[in-house]
Design an enzyme around this catalytic site. Structure first.
Site, PDB file in Angstrom:
ATOM      1  N   ARG A 344       0.975  -1.372  -0.154  1.00 19.74           N
ATOM      2  CA  ARG A 344       0.076   0.122  -0.118  1.00 19.74           C
ATOM      3  C   ARG A 344       0.868   1.118   0.000  1.00 19.74           C
ATOM      4  O   ARG A 344       0.624   2.354   0.663  1.00 19.74           O
ATOM      5  CB  ARG A 344      -0.865   0.076   1.396  1.00 19.74           C
ATOM      6  CG  ARG A 344      -1.954  -1.289   1.419  1.00 19.74           C
ATOM      7  CD  ARG A 344      -2.778  -1.474   0.322  1.00 19.74           C
ATOM      8  NE  ARG A 344      -3.107  -2.638   0.332  1.00 19.74           N
ATOM      9  CZ  ARG A 344      -3.010  -3.799  -0.052  1.00 19.74           C
ATOM     10  NH1 ARG A 344      -1.793  -3.933  -0.916  1.00 19.74           N
ATOM     11  NH2 ARG A 344      -3.801  -4.984  -0.184  1.00 19.74           N
ATOM     12  N   ASP A 361      -2.419  -7.679   4.746  1.00 17.36           N
ATOM     13  CA  ASP A 361      -2.840  -7.218   3.294  1.00 17.36           C
ATOM     14  C   ASP A 361      -1.596  -8.071   2.441  1.00 17.36           C
ATOM     15  O   ASP A 361      -1.864  -8.362   1.153  1.00 17.36           O
ATOM     16  CB  ASP A 361      -2.348  -5.723   3.362  1.00 17.36           C
ATOM     17  CG  ASP A 361      -3.538  -4.910   3.933  1.00 17.36           C
ATOM     18  OD1 ASP A 361      -4.628  -5.531   4.220  1.00 17.36           O
ATOM     19  OD2 ASP A 361      -3.428  -3.760   3.718  1.00 17.36           O
ATOM     20  N   TRP A 491     -10.110  -8.766  10.071  1.00 22.46           N
ATOM     21  CA  TRP A 491     -10.034  -8.146   8.810  1.00 22.46           C
ATOM     22  C   TRP A 491     -10.549  -6.857   8.463  1.00 22.46           C
ATOM     23  O   TRP A 491     -10.245  -5.896   7.855  1.00 22.46           O
ATOM     24  CB  TRP A 491     -10.701  -8.987   7.825  1.00 22.46           C
ATOM     25  CG  TRP A 491     -10.865  -8.521   6.408  1.00 22.46           C
ATOM     26  CD1 TRP A 491      -9.729  -8.346   5.228  1.00 22.46           C
ATOM     27  CD2 TRP A 491     -11.756  -7.655   5.893  1.00 22.46           C
ATOM     28  NE1 TRP A 491     -10.231  -7.724   4.286  1.00 22.46           N
ATOM     29  CE2 TRP A 491     -11.432  -7.000   4.698  1.00 22.46           C
ATOM     30  CE3 TRP A 491     -13.117  -7.005   6.382  1.00 22.46           C
ATOM     31  CZ2 TRP A 491     -12.158  -6.258   3.827  1.00 22.46           C
ATOM     32  CZ3 TRP A 491     -13.748  -6.314   5.869  1.00 22.46           C
ATOM     33  CH2 TRP A 491     -13.240  -5.808   4.567  1.00 22.46           C
ATOM     34  N   ASP A 493     -10.597  -3.311   9.695  1.00 17.72           N
ATOM     35  CA  ASP A 493      -9.950  -2.356  10.736  1.00 17.72           C
ATOM     36  C   ASP A 493     -10.696  -1.585  11.820  1.00 17.72           C
ATOM     37  O   ASP A 493     -10.259  -1.046  12.735  1.00 17.72           O
ATOM     38  CB  ASP A 493      -9.259  -1.577   9.638  1.00 17.72           C
ATOM     39  CG  ASP A 493      -7.962  -2.139   8.889  1.00 17.72           C
ATOM     40  OD1 ASP A 493      -7.362  -2.895   9.710  1.00 17.72           O
ATOM     41  OD2 ASP A 493      -7.679  -1.280   8.126  1.00 17.72           O
ATOM     42  N   THR A 709      -5.087  -2.301  -3.376  1.00 15.18           N
ATOM     43  CA  THR A 709      -6.028  -2.927  -2.601  1.00 15.18           C
ATOM     44  C   THR A 709      -6.127  -4.568  -2.548  1.00 15.18           C
ATOM     45  O   THR A 709      -5.952  -4.905  -3.712  1.00 15.18           O
ATOM     46  CB  THR A 709      -7.537  -2.360  -2.917  1.00 15.18           C
ATOM     47  OG1 THR A 709      -8.607  -3.295  -2.561  1.00 15.18           O
ATOM     48  CG2 THR A 709      -7.526  -2.347  -4.627  1.00 15.18           C
TER      49      THR A 709
HETATM   50  C1  GLC Z   1      -8.139  -1.817   4.015  1.00 13.47           C
HETATM   51  C2  GLC Z   1      -6.943  -2.411   4.801  1.00 13.47           C
HETATM   52  C3  GLC Z   1      -7.084  -3.613   5.176  1.00 13.47           C
HETATM   53  C4  GLC Z   1      -8.381  -4.213   5.637  1.00 13.47           C
HETATM   54  C5  GLC Z   1      -9.707  -3.422   5.091  1.00 13.47           C
HETATM   55  C6  GLC Z   1     -11.030  -3.779   5.922  1.00 13.47           C
HETATM   56  O1  GLC Z   1      -8.258  -2.478   2.958  1.00 13.47           O
HETATM   57  O2  GLC Z   1      -5.857  -2.130   3.894  1.00 13.47           O
HETATM   58  O3  GLC Z   1      -6.046  -4.184   5.909  1.00 13.47           O
HETATM   59  O4  GLC Z   1      -8.534  -5.403   5.938  1.00 13.47           O
HETATM   60  O5  GLC Z   1      -9.501  -2.284   4.671  1.00 13.47           O
HETATM   61  O6  GLC Z   1     -10.887  -2.855   6.936  1.00 13.47           O
END
Ligand code: GLC
Length: 802
Positions: A344, A361, A491, A493, A709
């Site tokens: 990223r 990620d 997953w 955040d 992504t």
């Molecule tokens: C973003 C983050 C990833 C996370 C996702 C959902 O894409 O990079 O780590 O899993 O958001 O929150």
């Protein structure tokens, strides 16, 4: 509305209208030297790190400025334009252009006032500098006298943030010098080459030109632009003379002009070369283009094309869907390589300040390239295993300077301070299971499990032991019901369920992890451990059945104080996507539960632009750990159409044999399927974004956060393992496509363990899935499974679906 088209033959996306709704970008180079370029030549470059190795300036939130600008001026009329539509932005009635984004190169074609130009931008393979080659042709019937100028705006500091905000310092550390065919920019010239405290290296930058004599130059940005002028009308371009100014303090730049005369029909090549190198190296690099720039550029471009097209060719499909073909054969695959390479780190949204690899990620990104480049994937798997702590958890952020065996961890204040990650997350190390499993399936390399790899902090163990430790980590972090705890996040955040709260998503991941490891344990006759896993699997299954199934859906989890998240009766966020898709992917859901849960997704969460992450978004009824409420409703984790989970729902439907629905989900979320609705999607039609605005948003359908992504890998896996049904395991290849029933036939060409597979599928009966018969090199085999022993150099497979 359309702004371009896919040229599948050349594996390019061709932009025919330059006024795209967002800057449409491409990636050039490698982590040694990276460059991002938009269809209007906006973008920036960096060596090693977008944050600490920034060479070209780019101002975020300023709609695509500055960039790698090449200006052309007619010296007889004083009219001027640019080789890309912007920055001069001539009227599109008289200025015609195309931008071709290819695999690691971008070409800009322009026709204006009887002058044709082609600017090719690329970073030569395995080199750490960039080339902008301009071929300019006089298509008019009179001789033309032109000034051609290249312009590069250097940062004043390798650290992007310092350059942007610490002006009391950075305005007084840089100078430029003219070296005959190039501008040399120095930073902290009194202390050349000295490493700085933040890890960045101050090195000279250069901007050179070959193919013509320098007629005038400028190394001072303000002088180049002129006060109250801008990139569209720099005084040096207006007047046709750059004034031979250099900077001492303030902002530097590299600008070089050549004056050329072209007879009717005549062409000339000029190359601008940019990088961060010592002056001696710069002289050598620029010099190497002098003898025959045209030939060298051609060779370097074909080398790049061969490299990338070679990688992409390892899987090639020909189906009735052009949207699917272009994504699988070129764009989704290339997007996977870009996320694999860049994590990223740098885009027009990520400025490079996340100075490391996110654990989850990166481990997921790897999955997107396994089927194309298992040898690249395994290198990165090793790296990520070396970022697993000896307690089994993953480091939430793996620093770019990662030093296996010597790292601090979230248990250390130093780690927390440096990375901003205060605690472990519940899911990180669990992603290793599907990733390692896919690698072993693709390569057949079961010996990988015995490789010894260090832990991040101390000690080392075999890959098999690393995986056992990941199981231990989850076992040692169970919540109130005995399911994996939600910890600082799963997953998602934005979901803080804490040390006693629990995540259904992680529970499904954990269930799958135990299944995968159970197989390896059985193969190794680790019977005690097989027993241990089976017992815990059963225990977890019981807990999940008792607590998480809620009539027609799985709930999302539990808070520390016992609230259930995602119940049917909740006023907000009563239906969540991921627990449903993962109940199927993990193999946990019964057939009845699977079909009900997937139907609920379809009925409640699906939209014409993909499936919402949950609904209704949080607004008035969120709980303390529901961080997503900070976002507007319908955005990101707060009920947006998060793109990454689209891959999981495609996979889940495909695993159930529901080809029509799997493909419908593919089409709803495929960038290529939005090519003629670009004004709605906004983002590039050739790359994924992080999310699309959901129904609750007034901009329903608009997508954001281009290129970098996890969507690239999940959708790739959803298509390759799901829709195409290519599911290798250590002993061979299972083939179980789930396709739209209207497909009557299609083919797959796949390189697999040194052999080439040509697979033809027939579906005269219009089924969505199934296997009536399969022949490998003319011989009928059972169970749609190709045992590795049957593979030959050219393996012909005939597959009858119905
Ligand atoms: C973003 C983050 C990833 C996370 C996702 C959902 O894409 O990079 O780590 O899993 O958001 O929150």
């Amino acid at each position: 509305m359309k702004y371009g088209y896919f040229d599948d033959e050349k594996q390019e996306y061709v932009i025919t209208r330059p006024d795209t709704p967002a800057p449409w970008a491409n990636y050039l180079g490698s982590p040694a030297y990276g460059a991002i370029i938009s269809n209007n030549a906006g973008g920036y470059s960096f060596a090693k790190s977008g944050a600490n190795g920034r060479i070209l300036r780019y101002v975020f939130n300023d709609f695509d400025q500055p960039g790698r600008y090449i200006y052309l001026r007619d010296n007889d009329t004083a009219d001027y334009w640019s080789a890309s539509w912007q920055p001069v932005g001539k009227s599109l009635d008289t200025y015609k252009c195309e931008c071709h984004h290819g695999t690691a190169y971008t070409k800009m074609f322009a026709d204006y006032s009887g002058i044709h130009s082609e600017a090719d931008y690329y970073v030569p393979l395995n080199r750490a500098y960039e080339v902008w080659n301009l071929k300019v042709t006089n298509t008019s019937d009179r001789p033309r006298n032109l000034t051609v100028t290249g312009f590069a705006e250097f940062t004043n500091d390798c650290n992007y943030e310092q350059d942007q905000v610490n002006l009391q310092y950075t305005l007084f550390i840089t100078q430029t010098h003219f070296m005959g065919n190039r501008i040399r920019q120095t930073i902290n010239e009194n202390q050349p080459g000295k490493d700085k405290a933040d890890g960045s290296v101050a090195e000279d930058r250069f901007f050179g030109m070959t193919g013509a004599e320098v007629a005038s130059y400028c190394g001072d940005k303000e002088k180049f632009l002129g006060r109250y002028h801008n990139y569209g009308n720099p005084v040096g371009i207006e007047s046709g003379d750059l004034g031979n100014e250099l900077n001492y303090n303030e902002n530097s730049c590299g600008a070089l002009s050549a004056v050329i005369t072209l007879q009717p029909g005549e062409s000339k090549d000029l190359a601008f070369i940019l990088g961060m190198k010592s002056d001696e190296e710069a002289a050598e690099i620029v010099g190497s283009y002098e003898a025959d720039p045209e030939k060298k550029v051609e060779e370097e471009l074909s080398e790049l094309i061969n490299y990338w097209h070679g990688k992409l060719a390892h899987l090639h499909v020909q189906t009735p869907s052009p949207e699917f073909n272009t994504m699988i054969n070129t764009w989704n695959a290339y997007n996977c390589f870009m996320t694999f390479t860049w994590s990223r780190a740098a885009s027009f949204i990520y400025c490079g300040l996340r100075n490391g690899y996110g654990y989850r990620d990166t481990v997921q990104d790897i999955q997107g390239v396994i089927h194309l480049a298992p040898e690249m994937a395994v290198e990165q798997i090793r790296f990520m295993l070396s970022a697993q702590v000896d307690n089994g958890g993953g480091l939430p952020l793996v620093k770019f300077t990662h030093n296996p065996g010597h790292e601090d961890t979230p248990d250390d204040a130093s780690y927390v301070q440096e990375t901003g990650h205060p605690a472990y997350r519940a899911d990180d190390a669990l992603w290793l299971f599907p990733t390692v499993n896919k690698y072993i399936g693709e390569s057949g390399n079961t010996a990988f499990l015995d490789e010894v790899i260090p832990y991040a902090n101390k000690g080392e163990a075999t890959v098999y032991e690393h995986l056992k430790m990941a199981i231990d980590f989850s076992m040692n972090h169970l919540g109130n019901h005995g399911m994996p705890a939600g910890l600082y996040a799963d997953w998602n955040d934005c979901l803080r369920l804490g040390a006693n709260g629990e995540s259904t998503f992680v529970a499904f991941q954990f269930y799958l992890a135990m299944k995968i490891l159970g197989k390896y344990a059985a193969d190794r006759n680790d019977t005690e451990y097989v027993k241990y896993l089976e017992e815990n699997e059963d225990k977890l299954a019981k807990i999940l059945q008792e607590n998480c199934w809620n009539e027609d859906r799985f709930v999302r989890g539990f808070t520390e104080d016992g609230q259930t998240i995602g119940k049917r009766t909740d006023p907000e966020a009563n239906m969540w996507l991921n627990p449903q898709s993962w109940s199927v992917i993990s193999g946990f859901a019964s057939d009845e539960q699977a079909d009900k849960a997937l139907d609920s997704v379809y009925n409640i969460l699906n939209t014409e632009y993909g499936v919402m992450l949950m609904d209704p978004p949080y607004h008035k009824h969120s709980f303390d750990g529901a961080l997503m409420v900070i976002y507007n409703q319908g955005e990101k984790e707060n009920g947006g159409i998060f793109s990454q989970p689209q891959g999981w729902i495609i996979l889940a439907e495909a695993l159930r044999g529901h080809g029509n629905r799997a493909f419908k989900y593919f089409m709803e979320s495929a960038p290529s399927a939005m090519n003629d609705k670009a004004e709605i999607r906004k983002l590039e039609p050739y790359c994924h974004g992080q999310f699309t605005e959901g129904k609750a948003s007034p901009h329903f359908g608009r997508s954001h956060v281009h290129w970098l992504t996890g969507t690239a890998s999940t959708v790739m896996v959803g298509c390759v393992e799901g829709i195409l049904g290519l599911r290798p395991d250590a002993k061979g290849l299972k083939i179980a496509p789930s396709i739209p029933s209207e497909w009557e036939s299609f083919t797959i060409d796949k390189d697999f363990r040194g052999c080439h597979l040509h697979i033809t599928f027939r579906n005269d009966g219009h089924a969505e899935s199934g296997c009536k018969s399969m022949k490998v090199n003319g011989k009928e085999v059972d169970g749609c499974y190709v045992p590795a022993e049957l593979l030959t150099e050219q393996t012909e497979i005939e597959y009858v679906i119905s």
